[in-house]
Design a protein around this motif. Structure first.
Motif, short mmCIF file in Angstrom:
data_model
loop_
_atom_site.label_atom_id
_atom_site.label_comp_id
_atom_site.label_asym_id
_atom_site.label_seq_id
_atom_site.Cartn_x
_atom_site.Cartn_y
_atom_site.Cartn_z
N MET A 1 -70.20 -26.89 -33.54
CA MET A 1 -69.62 -27.76 -34.56
C MET A 1 -68.40 -28.47 -33.98
SD MET A 1 -68.12 -26.71 -38.31
CE MET A 1 -69.72 -26.05 -38.80
N PRO A 2 -68.30 -29.81 -34.12
CA PRO A 2 -67.16 -30.54 -33.56
C PRO A 2 -65.85 -30.10 -34.21
CG PRO A 2 -68.94 -32.04 -34.22
CD PRO A 2 -69.28 -30.69 -34.77
N HIS A 3 -64.79 -30.16 -33.42
CA HIS A 3 -63.47 -29.82 -33.95
C HIS A 3 -62.93 -30.98 -34.77
CE1 HIS A 3 -63.31 -26.24 -31.52
NE2 HIS A 3 -63.47 -26.93 -30.40
N SER A 4 -62.14 -30.64 -35.78
CA SER A 4 -61.40 -31.67 -36.51
C SER A 4 -60.28 -32.19 -35.61
CB SER A 4 -60.80 -31.09 -37.78
OG SER A 4 -59.77 -30.15 -37.46
N LEU A 5 -59.69 -33.31 -36.01
CA LEU A 5 -58.59 -33.88 -35.22
C LEU A 5 -57.45 -32.88 -35.11
CD1 LEU A 5 -57.20 -36.20 -33.76
CD2 LEU A 5 -56.46 -37.08 -36.00
N GLU A 6 -57.14 -32.20 -36.22
CA GLU A 6 -56.05 -31.22 -36.21
C GLU A 6 -56.36 -30.07 -35.25
OE1 GLU A 6 -53.54 -28.37 -39.31
OE2 GLU A 6 -55.17 -29.63 -40.03
N GLU A 7 -57.62 -29.58 -35.28
CA GLU A 7 -58.01 -28.49 -34.37
C GLU A 7 -57.93 -28.95 -32.93
OE1 GLU A 7 -61.17 -26.05 -37.22
OE2 GLU A 7 -61.83 -27.80 -36.05
N GLY A 43 -77.44 -13.29 -22.63
CA GLY A 43 -77.55 -14.72 -22.42
C GLY A 43 -77.83 -15.52 -23.66
N ALA A 44 -78.17 -14.85 -24.77
CA ALA A 44 -78.43 -15.55 -26.02
C ALA A 44 -77.16 -16.02 -26.70
CB ALA A 44 -79.23 -14.66 -26.97
N VAL A 45 -76.01 -15.49 -26.31
CA VAL A 45 -74.75 -15.88 -26.93
C VAL A 45 -74.38 -17.30 -26.50
CG1 VAL A 45 -72.27 -15.39 -27.05
CG2 VAL A 45 -73.93 -13.51 -27.08
N LYS A 46 -74.10 -18.14 -27.46
CA LYS A 46 -73.77 -19.54 -27.18
C LYS A 46 -72.33 -19.90 -27.52
CE LYS A 46 -77.97 -20.13 -25.87
NZ LYS A 46 -78.24 -20.07 -24.40
N HIS A 47 -71.49 -18.91 -27.79
CA HIS A 47 -70.10 -19.19 -28.10
C HIS A 47 -69.42 -19.82 -26.89
CE1 HIS A 47 -70.27 -15.51 -31.03
NE2 HIS A 47 -71.03 -16.51 -31.42
N LEU A 48 -68.58 -20.81 -27.15
CA LEU A 48 -67.84 -21.46 -26.07
C LEU A 48 -66.37 -21.58 -26.46
CD1 LEU A 48 -70.28 -24.33 -25.00
CD2 LEU A 48 -69.73 -22.22 -23.74
N PRO A 49 -65.50 -20.82 -25.82
CA PRO A 49 -64.06 -20.97 -26.09
C PRO A 49 -63.58 -22.35 -25.65
CG PRO A 49 -64.52 -19.14 -24.57
CD PRO A 49 -65.79 -19.84 -24.78
N PRO A 74 -58.36 -19.42 -32.95
CA PRO A 74 -58.97 -18.08 -32.85
C PRO A 74 -58.75 -17.46 -31.48
CG PRO A 74 -60.51 -19.69 -33.77
CD PRO A 74 -59.34 -20.46 -33.26
N LEU A 75 -58.71 -16.13 -31.46
CA LEU A 75 -58.43 -15.39 -30.24
C LEU A 75 -59.49 -14.31 -30.03
CD1 LEU A 75 -56.26 -14.77 -27.96
CD2 LEU A 75 -55.38 -13.03 -29.53
N SER A 76 -59.89 -14.10 -28.79
CA SER A 76 -60.78 -12.99 -28.46
C SER A 76 -60.39 -12.41 -27.12
CB SER A 76 -62.25 -13.43 -28.42
OG SER A 76 -62.50 -14.23 -27.27
N VAL A 77 -60.93 -11.21 -26.86
CA VAL A 77 -60.64 -10.50 -25.61
C VAL A 77 -61.95 -10.24 -24.90
CG1 VAL A 77 -59.59 -8.47 -24.57
CG2 VAL A 77 -58.64 -9.41 -26.68
N ARG A 87 -68.80 -11.14 -29.37
CA ARG A 87 -67.42 -11.19 -29.88
C ARG A 87 -66.38 -11.25 -28.77
NH1 ARG A 87 -69.56 -6.97 -34.31
NH2 ARG A 87 -70.39 -6.14 -32.37
N ALA A 88 -66.81 -11.17 -27.52
CA ALA A 88 -65.87 -11.33 -26.40
C ALA A 88 -65.37 -12.77 -26.29
CB ALA A 88 -66.55 -10.93 -25.09
N LEU A 89 -66.10 -13.71 -26.85
CA LEU A 89 -65.74 -15.13 -26.72
C LEU A 89 -65.34 -15.69 -28.08
CD1 LEU A 89 -68.63 -16.37 -24.39
CD2 LEU A 89 -66.39 -15.46 -23.74
N ALA A 90 -64.19 -16.36 -28.12
CA ALA A 90 -63.72 -17.02 -29.34
C ALA A 90 -64.27 -18.44 -29.37
CB ALA A 90 -62.19 -17.03 -29.38
N ASP A 91 -65.30 -18.65 -30.15
CA ASP A 91 -65.93 -19.97 -30.20
C ASP A 91 -64.92 -21.01 -30.66
OD1 ASP A 91 -68.12 -21.59 -29.79
OD2 ASP A 91 -68.89 -21.36 -31.83
N GLY A 92 -64.62 -21.95 -29.79
CA GLY A 92 -63.65 -22.98 -30.12
C GLY A 92 -62.20 -22.53 -30.07
#
Length: 462
Positions: A1-7, A43-49, A74-77, A87-92
């Motif tokens: 999902m695209p980020h808003s201008l503020e994000e 490999g099915a995880v598509k989250h992209l920090p 958002p923050l992840s470890v 959950r290792a990756l904070a999407d966006g």
């Protein structure tokens, strides 16, 4: 999902702030280092920090936590990246990659090890092995020590030494306000209690001290039975588990045989004296006589080598889904379900594993640690794996059906390290009577919910 201008502006400002304090090689938004950080076991995880911070010290971690909070992202470890739900990756958001913090320092006199937050079980076991010592770990060596331990930590030595969480003595962590703190039995013991099974929901663990044990040599291996003997062998495994001494943990699994047909794997680990373990009349070798095995390979080996040798079974990059239920024993109803669903694995890479929980792991009381289920049981791991070019729908359907069939025979809740966000019927019951205390500790150290690793219900179950 695209980020808003503020994000987008917040992310850009966070990136600039990190680059102000750290060299470019530690802050990534693209490129090879970024790609390496976002490549997980599943490999099915598509989250992209949006940003990855490669951490080399607690100070780097603290900077990352403060930055994420300041700019509201958002923050992840990321430790070793084995959480199948991604959950290792904070999407966006901002992901802290702890893998460079993998040092292990052993104190052989105290029989302890200080373990970096990014260390794997292989890192810990190799260091302990140099001193003829061993640590509580899971079955696979590439899994991170911190993540495994914080969620509980079932493993082949649990009958003799307890869960990985039971062997956690102290921890250094960065809390939600960016403060580096240390907890042990004398300093903030409530926080240590929460870390022993409550997951990574209370801060970023940058190092931990764990107890080590004698017995670096075990007797282990595998016995593979044809599927037409599965019901008989499972019944005999149940009898063996009920009579099992602490030193013998017996894991079983429905797997694919080398020819692709379903088979039953018996995977014992004996951590007592080696002569008893290798005795043809002893309890370990008896597991090769539960039927007519296709393969029987049991012998003495260094525990560190055994765990490292299993890594090839679960390489990075395959697409994975996992469900879990904990059942009291291999009763006839459970054997029926394993027979039914294990006999029709959706892919040759999929399987049903039953992890043996007994002995020392059952002796703490339910409120001694955040990990609450201390009755003897089998933690069932339903793992579906499929190639990247397939959708995996049939695999997920099989996993869901297997889990649903086991539900009426299982304890409420489940193993936090394997529960994804879709397990809405189980998550409210993970911690039982320990939930209220965990919620109080969470409210004290992370009132804004900065950290969300494994599931932690924030309301009482209905």
């Amino acid at each position: 999902m695209p980020h808003s201008l503020e994000e987008t502006q917040s992310i850009a400002a966070a990136h600039r702030a990190l680059r102000t304090h750290l060299p470019a090689e530690q802050v990534h938004v693209s490129g090879p280092a970024y790609a390496d950080s976002v490549a997980l076991w599943n490999g099915a995880v598509k989250h992209l920090p949006a940003v990855v911070l490669t951490c080399t010290s607690p100070e780097d971690v603290a900077l990352g936590v403060r930055t994420a909070r300041e700019f509201g992202i958002p923050l992840s470890v990321r430790g070793r990246g084995h959480d199948y739900a991604g959950r290792a990756l904070a999407d966006g958001g901002l992901t802290l990659d702890l893998r460079p913090m993998h040092d292990v320092r052993v104190d052989p006199g105290a029989r302890t090890a200080e373990v970096g937050g990014g260390a794997s079980a292989n890192d810990l076991l190799a260091a302990a092995n140099e001193h003829d010592l061993v640590a509580a770990t899971g079955t696979i060596g590439t899994v991170g020590v911190a993540g495994l331990t914080l969620g509980g930590g079932y493993g082949p030595l649990a009958g003799r030494v307890g869960l990985a969480a039971d062997n956690l003595l102290s921890a250094e962590l960065v809390t939600a306000d960016g403060t580096v703190v240390r907890t042990d039995e004398h300093h903030d013991p409530d926080l240590l209690w929460a870390l022993r099974g409550g997951g990574g929901n209370f801060g970023v663990v940058t190092s931990m001290t764990v107890r080590l044990h004698d017995g670096p040599t075990v007797v282990t291996g595998l016995v593979l039975y044809p599927w037409n003997q599965a019901r008989q062998v499972l019944g005999r495994v149940r009898d063996a588990q009920q009579d099992s001494p602490d030193s013998l943990t017996i894991q079983v699994a429905a797997v694919a045989a080398p020819d692709g047909s379903p088979a039953l794997l018996v995977l014992p680990t004996w951590s007592g004296d080696v002569p008893t373990g290798t005795n043809p009349s002893g309890p370990v070798m008896a597991l090769a006589r539960l039927g007519d095995p296709l393969i029987a390979q049991l012998d003495a080996a260094r525990y560190a080598d055994t765990i490292a040798g299993r890594d090839a079974m679960f390489p990075d990059g395959r697409h994975v889904t996992i469900r879990t239920r904990s059942v009291p024993e291999l009763g006839e109803d459970v054997i029926d379900i394993v027979d039914r669903f294990g006999g029709r694995l959706p892919t040759p890479m999929s399987g049903i594993t039953l992890h043996h929980f007994h002995g020392a792991a059952t002796r703490p009381t339910p409120d001694d640690t955040a990990f609450v289920l201390r009755r003897p049981h089998l933690m069932t791991e339903i793992i579906g794996i499929w190639p990247a070019e397939e959708t995996g729908e049939h695999v997920r359907s099989w996993a869901d059906a297997t889990s649903a069939a086991l539900a009426e025979h299982a304890f409420p809740g489940g193993y936090a390290n394997l529960l994804g966000p879709e397990a809405t019927d189980q998550i409210p019951h993970i911690y039982g009577d320990n939930l209220a205390r965990l919620q109080r500790i969470k409210a004290a150290v992370d009132p804004e919910g900065v950290f969300s690793a494994t599931p932690l219900p924030m309301t009482e179950p209905a």
